[in-house]
Design a protein around this motif. Structure first.
Motif, PDB file in Angstrom:
ATOM      1  N   LEU A  39      40.083  36.515  50.660  1.00 10.09           N
ATOM      2  CA  LEU A  39      41.264  36.957  51.383  1.00 10.09           C
ATOM      3  C   LEU A  39      42.130  38.439  51.049  1.00 10.09           C
ATOM      4  CD1 LEU A  39      43.506  35.994  53.589  1.00 10.09           C
ATOM      5  CD2 LEU A  39      44.512  34.942  51.494  1.00 10.09           C
ATOM      6  N   ALA A  40      41.850  38.622  49.793  1.00 10.88           N
ATOM      7  CA  ALA A  40      42.590  39.808  49.158  1.00 10.88           C
ATOM      8  C   ALA A  40      41.778  41.017  49.840  1.00 10.88           C
ATOM      9  CB  ALA A  40      42.223  39.861  47.773  1.00 10.88           C
ATOM     10  N   ALA A  41      40.305  40.789  50.095  1.00  8.68           N
ATOM     11  CA  ALA A  41      39.658  42.008  50.668  1.00  8.68           C
ATOM     12  C   ALA A  41      39.990  42.227  52.202  1.00  8.68           C
ATOM     13  CB  ALA A  41      38.139  42.007  50.388  1.00  8.68           C
ATOM     14  N   THR A  42      40.084  41.162  52.777  1.00  3.57           N
ATOM     15  CA  THR A  42      40.532  41.235  54.272  1.00  3.57           C
ATOM     16  C   THR A  42      41.884  41.966  54.549  1.00  3.57           C
ATOM     17  OG1 THR A  42      39.172  39.360  54.758  1.00  3.57           O
ATOM     18  CG2 THR A  42      40.948  39.917  56.206  1.00  3.57           C
ATOM     19  N   CYS A  43      42.822  41.209  53.501  1.00  4.05           N
ATOM     20  CA  CYS A  43      44.317  42.082  53.480  1.00  4.05           C
ATOM     21  C   CYS A  43      44.218  43.440  53.035  1.00  4.05           C
ATOM     22  CB  CYS A  43      45.220  41.588  52.314  1.00  4.05           C
ATOM     23  SG  CYS A  43      45.555  39.882  52.692  1.00  4.05           S
ATOM     24  N   CYS A  44      43.342  44.095  52.363  1.00  2.82           N
ATOM     25  CA  CYS A  44      42.994  45.552  52.283  1.00  2.82           C
ATOM     26  C   CYS A  44      42.680  46.147  53.541  1.00  2.82           C
ATOM     27  CB  CYS A  44      42.006  45.848  50.983  1.00  2.82           C
ATOM     28  SG  CYS A  44      42.761  45.890  49.618  1.00  2.82           S
ATOM     29  N   HIS A  45      41.754  45.402  54.165  1.00  3.40           N
ATOM     30  CA  HIS A  45      41.307  46.170  55.410  1.00  3.40           C
ATOM     31  C   HIS A  45      42.167  46.137  56.353  1.00  3.40           C
ATOM     32  CE1 HIS A  45      37.148  44.374  54.391  1.00  3.40           C
ATOM     33  NE2 HIS A  45      37.194  45.666  53.776  1.00  3.40           N
ATOM     34  N   LEU A  46      43.257  45.096  56.398  1.00  4.01           N
ATOM     35  CA  LEU A  46      44.347  45.260  57.429  1.00  4.01           C
ATOM     36  C   LEU A  46      45.713  46.176  56.802  1.00  4.01           C
ATOM     37  CD1 LEU A  46      44.583  41.498  58.195  1.00  4.01           C
ATOM     38  CD2 LEU A  46      44.037  43.144  59.893  1.00  4.01           C
ATOM     39  N   GLY A  47      45.452  46.733  55.646  1.00  2.00           N
ATOM     40  CA  GLY A  47      46.340  47.607  55.152  1.00  2.00           C
ATOM     41  C   GLY A  47      47.645  47.096  54.600  1.00  2.00           C
ATOM     42  N   HIS A  48      47.415  45.601  54.133  1.00  2.00           N
ATOM     43  CA  HIS A  48      48.333  44.782  53.545  1.00  2.00           C
ATOM     44  C   HIS A  48      48.130  44.781  51.988  1.00  2.00           C
ATOM     45  CE1 HIS A  48      48.620  42.571  57.499  1.00  2.00           C
ATOM     46  NE2 HIS A  48      49.099  43.639  57.542  1.00  2.00           N
ATOM     47  N   TYR A  49      48.441  45.992  51.532  1.00  2.00           N
ATOM     48  CA  TYR A  49      47.921  46.158  50.204  1.00  2.00           C
ATOM     49  C   TYR A  49      48.715  45.515  49.063  1.00  2.00           C
ATOM     50  CZ  TYR A  49      45.632  50.218  52.411  1.00  2.00           C
ATOM     51  OH  TYR A  49      44.711  50.947  53.268  1.00  2.00           O
ATOM     52  N   ASP A  50      50.077  45.550  49.307  1.00  2.00           N
ATOM     53  CA  ASP A  50      50.520  44.667  48.385  1.00  2.00           C
ATOM     54  C   ASP A  50      50.379  43.093  48.147  1.00  2.00           C
ATOM     55  OD1 ASP A  50      52.215  46.996  47.732  1.00  2.00           O
ATOM     56  OD2 ASP A  50      53.568  46.882  49.095  1.00  2.00           O
ATOM     57  N   GLU A  51      50.019  42.541  49.531  1.00  2.00           N
ATOM     58  CA  GLU A  51      49.632  41.119  49.366  1.00  2.00           C
ATOM     59  C   GLU A  51      48.224  41.159  48.814  1.00  2.00           C
ATOM     60  OE1 GLU A  51      49.296  37.113  50.360  1.00  2.00           O
ATOM     61  OE2 GLU A  51      50.837  38.525  49.966  1.00  2.00           O
ATOM     62  N   ALA A  52      47.309  42.126  49.081  1.00  2.00           N
ATOM     63  CA  ALA A  52      46.018  42.187  48.384  1.00  2.00           C
ATOM     64  C   ALA A  52      46.266  42.147  46.706  1.00  2.00           C
ATOM     65  CB  ALA A  52      45.078  43.524  49.033  1.00  2.00           C
ATOM     66  N   LEU A  53      47.037  42.879  46.434  1.00  2.00           N
ATOM     67  CA  LEU A  53      47.450  43.368  44.950  1.00  2.00           C
ATOM     68  C   LEU A  53      47.881  41.769  44.509  1.00  2.00           C
ATOM     69  CD1 LEU A  53      47.302  44.780  42.506  1.00  2.00           C
ATOM     70  CD2 LEU A  53      49.740  45.481  43.102  1.00  2.00           C
ATOM     71  N   ARG A  54      48.672  41.129  44.927  1.00  2.00           N
ATOM     72  CA  ARG A  54      49.338  39.940  44.452  1.00  2.00           C
ATOM     73  C   ARG A  54      48.084  38.985  44.499  1.00  2.00           C
ATOM     74  NH1 ARG A  54      50.523  35.114  46.389  1.00  2.00           N
ATOM     75  NH2 ARG A  54      49.835  35.762  48.705  1.00  2.00           N
ATOM     76  N   LEU A  55      47.262  38.812  45.203  1.00  2.00           N
ATOM     77  CA  LEU A  55      46.041  37.733  45.455  1.00  2.00           C
ATOM     78  C   LEU A  55      45.204  38.267  44.296  1.00  2.00           C
ATOM     79  CD1 LEU A  55      45.485  37.526  49.111  1.00  2.00           C
ATOM     80  CD2 LEU A  55      46.564  35.708  47.565  1.00  2.00           C
ATOM     81  N   GLU A  56      44.715  39.439  44.019  1.00  2.00           N
ATOM     82  CA  GLU A  56      43.901  39.999  43.030  1.00  2.00           C
ATOM     83  C   GLU A  56      44.001  39.898  41.596  1.00  2.00           C
ATOM     84  OE1 GLU A  56      40.932  40.880  43.792  1.00  2.00           O
ATOM     85  OE2 GLU A  56      40.530  41.771  45.508  1.00  2.00           O
ATOM     86  N   LEU A  57      45.701  39.768  41.599  1.00  2.00           N
ATOM     87  CA  LEU A  57      46.172  39.745  40.075  1.00  2.00           C
ATOM     88  C   LEU A  57      46.030  38.160  39.703  1.00  2.00           C
ATOM     89  CD1 LEU A  57      49.321  41.916  40.068  1.00  2.00           C
ATOM     90  CD2 LEU A  57      47.305  42.016  38.739  1.00  2.00           C
ATOM     91  N   GLN A  58      46.111  37.275  40.863  1.00  2.00           N
ATOM     92  CA  GLN A  58      46.053  35.920  40.710  1.00  2.00           C
ATOM     93  C   GLN A  58      44.332  35.400  40.026  1.00  2.00           C
ATOM     94  OE1 GLN A  58      47.481  34.271  44.377  1.00  2.00           O
ATOM     95  NE2 GLN A  58      49.354  33.309  43.166  1.00  2.00           N
ATOM     96  N   VAL A  59      43.557  36.134  40.854  1.00  2.00           N
ATOM     97  CA  VAL A  59      42.259  35.876  40.765  1.00  2.00           C
ATOM     98  C   VAL A  59      41.855  36.312  39.185  1.00  2.00           C
ATOM     99  CG1 VAL A  59      39.842  36.655  41.551  1.00  2.00           C
ATOM    100  CG2 VAL A  59      41.490  36.221  43.307  1.00  2.00           C
ATOM    101  N   MET A  60      42.379  37.603  39.052  1.00  2.00           N
ATOM    102  CA  MET A  60      41.972  38.055  37.660  1.00  2.00           C
ATOM    103  C   MET A  60      42.566  37.238  36.520  1.00  2.00           C
ATOM    104  SD  MET A  60      40.664  40.879  35.924  1.00  2.00           S
ATOM    105  CE  MET A  60      40.773  41.608  34.470  1.00  2.00           C
ATOM    106  N   ASN A  61      43.607  36.750  36.662  1.00  4.48           N
ATOM    107  CA  ASN A  61      44.215  36.090  35.592  1.00  4.48           C
ATOM    108  C   ASN A  61      43.415  34.715  35.399  1.00  4.48           C
ATOM    109  OD1 ASN A  61      46.116  38.095  34.549  1.00  4.48           O
ATOM    110  ND2 ASN A  61      47.446  37.199  36.211  1.00  4.48           N
ATOM    111  N   ALA A  62      43.148  34.157  36.558  1.00  3.60           N
ATOM    112  CA  ALA A  62      42.472  32.608  36.660  1.00  3.60           C
ATOM    113  C   ALA A  62      41.040  33.045  36.007  1.00  3.60           C
ATOM    114  CB  ALA A  62      42.436  32.272  38.106  1.00  3.60           C
TER     115      ALA A  62
END
Length: 769
Positions: free
Chosen positions: A545-568
């Motif tokens: 989902l984060a990758a798709t948000c990047c494609h849509l230009g929703h970079y802040d949303e992508a960053l929030r998701l990627e940080l969650q994944v990284m920490n998990a």
């Protein structure tokens, strides 16, 4: 009525129920009890002896095939004596071709045309003896059938008269060996037909000509002429090409199908739908009453006629188990390596009845069995192929499947799926033919047997389509597979969730980002509900989902998701697990999209170091990490440091994926961008023109990556002062971005800026790699 001067074969008796292999006439034996010498007053030339079959309705002349046959007989402008064996499977039209030659020879005034049914050697000998009397061969006494047959062969070898001997359906090469006519006189020609591919048929100067099915054009022509000839051209509704393909262009099957269409007044499309219904047997769809061309057998029986003989000849009784496995695979062929895989060898291991333990089957045993099946025309084994060495005709495969016990089919399908998965390369490679063959076989297997259990090979096939740039095909595949999986397993099964994710990724690759986001969001919500927020599959869904948000230009949303994944990932697997490294790589990409290149750099360096340690220097994942680090150097303006990395990445992609792979062209695009930033515009131009041409060819003109290649080429044109060349490209890119991404997407805004810069002729623009 036979033509003037013709003589039909005498009704010599043979043993009832003789095996199809026939039997050799034992030395010293005779059949005088069934041999009655005819009374012949004189010879009335020309003679036609025997009964060639009538030519089929709408008989196809097959000029290419006949040219291959004739080529063997022509030396310069002269016809030379030769013996030829037309070899091919059941129903391919061998006897029809031979009958056409026999007819042509009679019409041309050939002195003797002899048609011999050669499945039984004793019948051959008896008809030779009968013909010896008819031609008044010297030494014919009428008392001993073998002596008279030998007299006939001596006459053929010395006569000045022209002759053609057709030996139809040779099944016993050893038994027939003493009874091949010699070609010493220069006036004769021997033409034989056989299902067998046996070296003994082509000894002593005889030549084999392989007879295959009709070409697609010949098959369609047959159907069209057959139906229009009966005044039923309206049944040709445009589906005749698909119907011919479904029937494998087999003349026998086409003849039955045409009669069915005529008798039932059924359009091709309606018949095609019935034929594809696997609940109906071949004998229902190609029934015996439709044998209007007098082939003499139902289609399924004809196709499997040699099965018993092959079973008897194959090592360890492997013929039937091997044939049943092969029948599940793509008729266009599968790799011979399939038969060396451990799942196949384990499946074929037999149980010793005395000790009750499995007896291993060796690769050599299986290869020998494949050669036996090839010899009896049940499979084709082509060692010259590189990825499709073994083939089974589609109708032969269906006939085998219909005679396979239902309880066994699931185990066979699972074995075949395991074997295909074992052959699949871990990463995309340069051997596109092998990947294409594996995909085709996985798809055929999926349609051949559906037992509700998903197998990883079917997902691997879909992902292989994506990695090969077959995005539209992949989308259709995942949609079909999702519908099937939901029906068999339910919408909340783990396998169904996996297919939904793959379908969303296909939407991503096609630039349908809104569709991808909706599907990724639904999968993430279902995984959280069913498996919990910390489940590994849940984190994977969040990363997609984060990758798709990047494609849509929703970079802040992508960053929030990627940080969650990284920490998990760190909590669950530790800092150096491959999944944690993937999460770190994705987070770096998102930082780069946000312009936070300084934050991205240490992550990219960590990822490259970890992957080099985990996978080695030349590995697909390591190469991708090196490419991302080079892109970060470029974003930071460190172009001199980026250049050697980009050059190395391109060289490694060529090794790993081949020069014409999409990932290799992405590496060329990155290298071109680095050249451009360093002022090497002509070097950049050459690469970018290659990338645009390749992406247009492989992905189509409207794919997001193709538009990105246009934008990059336009930037180089601007750098070179070729603003007019850049203008059209910039206009195309902006129009596509607005249509695909919307007015406010960052990529659309960048395209608008590039177009404005081009119009003003302001030099270098904000291009994209």
């Amino acid at each position: 009525m036979p033509p003037v001067g013709s003589v039909t074969a005498a009704p010599y008796a043979t043993a009832a129920g003789r095996d199809i292999i026939g039997s050799a006439l034992e030395a010293g034996s005779s059949v005088t009890n069934v041999y009655v010498a005819p009374a012949v007053a004189g010879v009335s030339w020309p003679l036609l002896v025997g009964a060639p079959p009538l030519l089929a309705s709408s008989f196809q002349a097959r000029p290419v095939l006949r040219a291959a046959i004739d080529e063997c007989r022509i030396a310069g402008e002269e016809v030379v004596p030769v013996a030829q064996v037309l070899s091919g499977g059941g129903g391919v039209g061998k006897s029809q071709l031979a009958a056409a030659y026999a007819r042509d020879a009679s019409r041309a005034g050939t002195d003797l045309v002899l048609w011999v049914t050669a499945a039984d050697v004793q019948q051959v000998v008896a008809l030779y003896a009968h013909t010896a009397q008819l031609v008044q061969a010297p030494g014919t006494m009428g008392a001993d059938v073998q002596a008279d047959a030998q007299a006939f062969l001596a006459w053929l070898a010395t006569t000045s008269r022209s002759w053609l001997v057709v030996l139809d359906d040779v099944t016993d090469p050893a038994g027939l060996a003493p009874w091949w006519p010699a070609l010493n006189s220069g006036k004769g020609w021997v033409l034989a037909t056989s299902r067998l591919k046996d070296g003994r048929l082509t000894g002593q100067g005889r030549r084999r000509v392989d007879i295959d099915v009709y070409t697609p054009a010949e098959a369609v022509s047959y159907l069209e002429h057959r139906l229009t000839g009966d005044g039923l051209g309206h049944l040709l509704d445009g589906s005749q090409e698909q119907l011919a393909h479904e029937l494998g262009c087999l003349p026998l099957a086409l003849g039955h199908a045409a009669a069915y269409l005529i008798n039932q007044q059924m359009a091709c499309a309606d018949y095609l739908a019935l034929l594809r219904d696997r609940e109906r047997s071949l004998d229902e769809m190609l029934p015996s009453w439709a044998d209007t061309e007098n082939y003499g057998r139902q289609v399924a029986a004809t196709l499997l006629l040699s099965r018993a003989a092959a079973e008897a000849a194959s090592p360890h009784g492997l013929a039937l188990p091997v044939l049943r496995l092969a029948a599940l695979l793509d008729p266009a062929g599968h790799p011979a390596a399939f038969w060396k895989s451990q799942p196949v060898l384990s499946h074929l291991a037999r149980i010793d009845d005395e000790v009750g333990v499995p007896v291993p089957v060796l690769e050599a045993d299986v290869r020998e069995c494949l050669l036996v099946l090839d010899r009896y025309a049940l499979v084709t084994f082509d060692s010259s192929s590189t990825s499709r060495e073994v083939r089974v005709h589609a109708l032969t495969a269906r006939a085998v499947q219909e005679t396979t016990p239902r309880a066994l089919r699931s185990r066979l399908a699972w074995t075949a799926a395991d074997a295909l998965l074992d052959l699949w390369p871990d990463e995309p490679g340069p051997d596109h033919d092998v990947s294409a063959a594996l995909r085709a076989n996985a798809l055929t297997l999926r349609h051949a047997h559906r037992d509700g259990r998903p197998h990883e090979v079917f997902s691997r096939a879909g992902r292989s389509m994506v990695s090969s740039g077959l995005f539209e095909s992949a989308l259709a595949y995942w949609q079909e597979l999702l519908a099937l999986t939901e029906k068999e397993l339910g919408p909340e099964h783990a396998a169904t969730l996996g297919v939904r994710t793959d379908l969303a990724c296909a939407y991503d690759e096609l630039g349908r980002y809104d569709d991808a986001r909706l599907l990724h969001e639904s999968v993430l919500a279902d995984r959280i509900r069913l498996l919990g927020d910390d489940d590994a599959g849940t984190q994977t869904a969040r990363a997609f989902l984060a990758a798709t948000c990047c494609h849509l230009g929703h970079y802040d949303e992508a960053l929030r998701l990627e940080l969650q994944v990284m920490n998990a990932r760190v909590r669950a697997f530790g800092d150096n697990d491959p999944d944690t490294v993937w999460a770190r790589a994705n987070l770096a990409v998102t930082y780069n999209r946000l312009g936070r290149h300084v934050d991205a750099l240490p992550l990219c360096e960590q990822v490259l170091d970890a992957r080099t340690r985990l996978f080695g220097e030349v590995h697909f994942d390591t190469c991708l990490a090196r490419s991302n680090l080079a892109a970060t150097y470029t974003n930071l303006g460190r172009h001199e440091e980026a250049l050697p990395l980009c050059e190395r990445v391109l060289a490694e992609y060529i090794i790993l994926c081949g020069p014409d792979h999409l990932d290799t062209y992405s590496a060329r695009a990155h290298l071109a961008g680095t050249h451009r930033h360093l002022g090497r515009h002509h070097d950049a131009l050459l690469l970018e023109e290659q990338v645009l041409a390749a992406r247009t060819r492989l992905l189509g003109g409207d794919h997001p990556d193709t538009h990105r290649a246009r934008a990059n080429l336009a930037a180089t044109y601007n750098d070179l002062g070729r603003h007019n060349d850049a203008l059209l490209l910039c206009e195309q890119v902006l129009a596509a971005r607005i249509r695909l991404l919307g007015e406010d997407h960052p990529d659309t805004l960048r395209a608008r800026t590039n177009l404005a810069a081009t119009r003003l002729g302001l030099g270098p623009s904000n291009a994209e790699e």
